[in-house]
Design a protein around this motif. Structure first.
Motif, PDB file in Angstrom:
ATOM      1  N   THR A  82       0.829  -1.206   0.000  1.00 27.87           N
ATOM      2  CA  THR A  82       0.000   0.000   0.000  1.00 27.87           C
ATOM      3  C   THR A  82       0.864   1.258   0.000  1.00 27.87           C
ATOM      4  OG1 THR A  82      -1.768  -1.147   1.201  1.00 27.87           O
ATOM      5  CG2 THR A  82      -1.809   1.256   1.239  1.00 27.87           C
ATOM      6  N   THR A  83       1.937   1.245   0.796  1.00 29.78           N
ATOM      7  CA  THR A  83       2.826   2.403   0.859  1.00 29.78           C
ATOM      8  C   THR A  83       3.461   2.689  -0.494  1.00 29.78           C
ATOM      9  OG1 THR A  83       3.325   1.943   3.182  1.00 29.78           O
ATOM     10  CG2 THR A  83       4.839   3.386   2.006  1.00 29.78           C
ATOM     11  N   GLY A  84       3.929   1.641  -1.158  1.00 27.32           N
ATOM     12  CA  GLY A  84       4.514   1.826  -2.488  1.00 27.32           C
ATOM     13  C   GLY A  84       3.523   2.413  -3.470  1.00 27.32           C
ATOM     14  N   ASP A  85       2.277   1.944  -3.397  1.00 24.26           N
ATOM     15  CA  ASP A  85       1.224   2.462  -4.276  1.00 24.26           C
ATOM     16  C   ASP A  85       0.924   3.930  -3.969  1.00 24.26           C
ATOM     17  OD1 ASP A  85       1.010   0.007  -5.494  1.00 24.26           O
ATOM     18  OD2 ASP A  85      -0.741  -0.640  -4.332  1.00 24.26           O
ATOM     19  N   ILE A  86       0.924   4.269  -2.672  1.00 22.42           N
ATOM     20  CA  ILE A  86       0.643   5.651  -2.268  1.00 22.42           C
ATOM     21  C   ILE A  86       1.704   6.599  -2.810  1.00 22.42           C
ATOM     22  CG2 ILE A  86       0.621   7.218  -0.285  1.00 22.42           C
ATOM     23  CD1 ILE A  86      -0.744   4.953   1.302  1.00 22.42           C
ATOM     24  N   ILE A  87       2.958   6.193  -2.745  1.00 24.58           N
ATOM     25  CA  ILE A  87       4.049   7.055  -3.204  1.00 24.58           C
ATOM     26  C   ILE A  87       3.878   7.398  -4.684  1.00 24.58           C
ATOM     27  CG2 ILE A  87       6.554   7.185  -3.591  1.00 24.58           C
ATOM     28  CD1 ILE A  87       5.658   7.411  -0.648  1.00 24.58           C
ATOM     29  N   LEU A  88       3.361   6.450  -5.469  1.00 18.52           N
ATOM     30  CA  LEU A  88       3.201   6.685  -6.903  1.00 18.52           C
ATOM     31  C   LEU A  88       1.880   7.360  -7.259  1.00 18.52           C
ATOM     32  CD1 LEU A  88       4.630   3.426  -8.539  1.00 18.52           C
ATOM     33  CD2 LEU A  88       5.711   5.669  -8.366  1.00 18.52           C
ATOM     34  N   THR A  89       0.804   7.009  -6.534  1.00 19.37           N
ATOM     35  CA  THR A  89      -0.524   7.492  -6.924  1.00 19.37           C
ATOM     36  C   THR A  89      -1.003   8.701  -6.132  1.00 19.37           C
ATOM     37  OG1 THR A  89      -1.693   6.034  -5.361  1.00 19.37           O
ATOM     38  CG2 THR A  89      -1.159   5.130  -7.549  1.00 19.37           C
ATOM     39  N   LYS A  90      -0.429   8.910  -4.939  1.00 20.98           N
ATOM     40  CA  LYS A  90      -0.845  10.018  -4.067  1.00 20.98           C
ATOM     41  C   LYS A  90      -2.346   9.953  -3.790  1.00 20.98           C
ATOM     42  CE  LYS A  90       1.130  12.660  -7.120  1.00 20.98           C
ATOM     43  NZ  LYS A  90       1.959  11.691  -7.831  1.00 20.98           N
ATOM     44  N   ASN A  91      -2.810   8.740  -3.467  1.00 21.64           N
ATOM     45  CA  ASN A  91      -4.240   8.485  -3.291  1.00 21.64           C
ATOM     46  C   ASN A  91      -4.646   8.647  -1.824  1.00 21.64           C
ATOM     47  OD1 ASN A  91      -6.718   6.940  -2.816  1.00 21.64           O
ATOM     48  ND2 ASN A  91      -6.486   6.250  -4.928  1.00 21.64           N
TER      49      ASN A  91
END
Length: 209
Positions: free
Chosen positions: A133-142
């Motif tokens: 989830t953290t990796g996804d957040i860094i890229l998507t800023k969701n």
């Protein structure tokens, strides 16, 4: 969340930071497999990934330090990215502790109760989810993912509190031996610190909007 203004250089670095998180996820996955399958070779593979993460941290901090000297650079954004890398580095240090304890468990044949194994494996898997989830957040800023991560941290704290009470009961009843207890507590403590560092990294990133 409003889009963060990134030039191409910073965008490339941000992708590398997300990749760093993926490496941490890989390291933890190998550690979990080593724990469940009692294989030292998997722990050794995880150690190699750990070294790659530490090397990446050094390179990224150097790159970001150089970017910060540019006159037109958003220095606050660069500082927040450096903070993320720092938290990822500290999370990796905690996983190094997990690796050390799992290695002792496997090498010395230390037994955990079935309940203890289930609890540890559950925390491993929940931490893997947090890392992804953290990796996804860094890229998507969701923002939705950020809320999910915050809720997950709170939930895991409650779970660990319950696990601690049950662990104490097993220790009192003699189901869990002192050697097992020490390894169990070290692993649980370090996994929760990994989750905390992920939360802090995301909070720092989202604080720079």
């Amino acid at each position: 969340m409003s889009a963060i203004n990134l030039n191409n250089d910073l965008r490339d670095i941000l992708e590398r930071i997300s990749g760093m998180c993926s490496k941490i996820e890989s390291m933890l996955s190998l550690c979990l497999d080593g724990f469940m399958k009692h294989k030292i070779v998997l722990i050794d593979e995880a150690r190699e990934v750990s070294q790659a993460i530490h090397n990446e941290e050094n390179e990224l901090i150097s790159l970001l330090s150089n970017k910060a000297t540019k006159p037109d650079m958003d220095k606050e954004l660069v500082k927040s990215m450096m903070a993320i890398v720092g938290h990822f580095e500290l999370a990796t240090n905690e996983l190094d502790v997990v690796l050390q304890n799992v290695r002792v468990k496997v090498a010395e044949g230390v037994l955990f109760s079935d309940k203890g194994v289930n609890e540890i494996s559950h925390l491993f898997r929940e931490t893997l989810t947090v890392l992804k989830t953290t990796g996804d957040i860094i890229l998507t800023k969701n923002d939705v993912l950020v809320k999910h991560l915050t809720d997950k941290y709170a939930s895991l704290n409650q779970i660990v509190d319950a696990y601690s009470q049950e662990h104490e009961d097993r220790l009192i009843k003699g189901i869990c031996q002192p050697k097992s207890s020490s390894l169990y507590l070290n692993i649980v403590d370090s996994l929760m610190k990994v989750v905390w560092h992920m939360k802090q990294a995301v909070n720092r990133f989202f604080g720079n909007r």
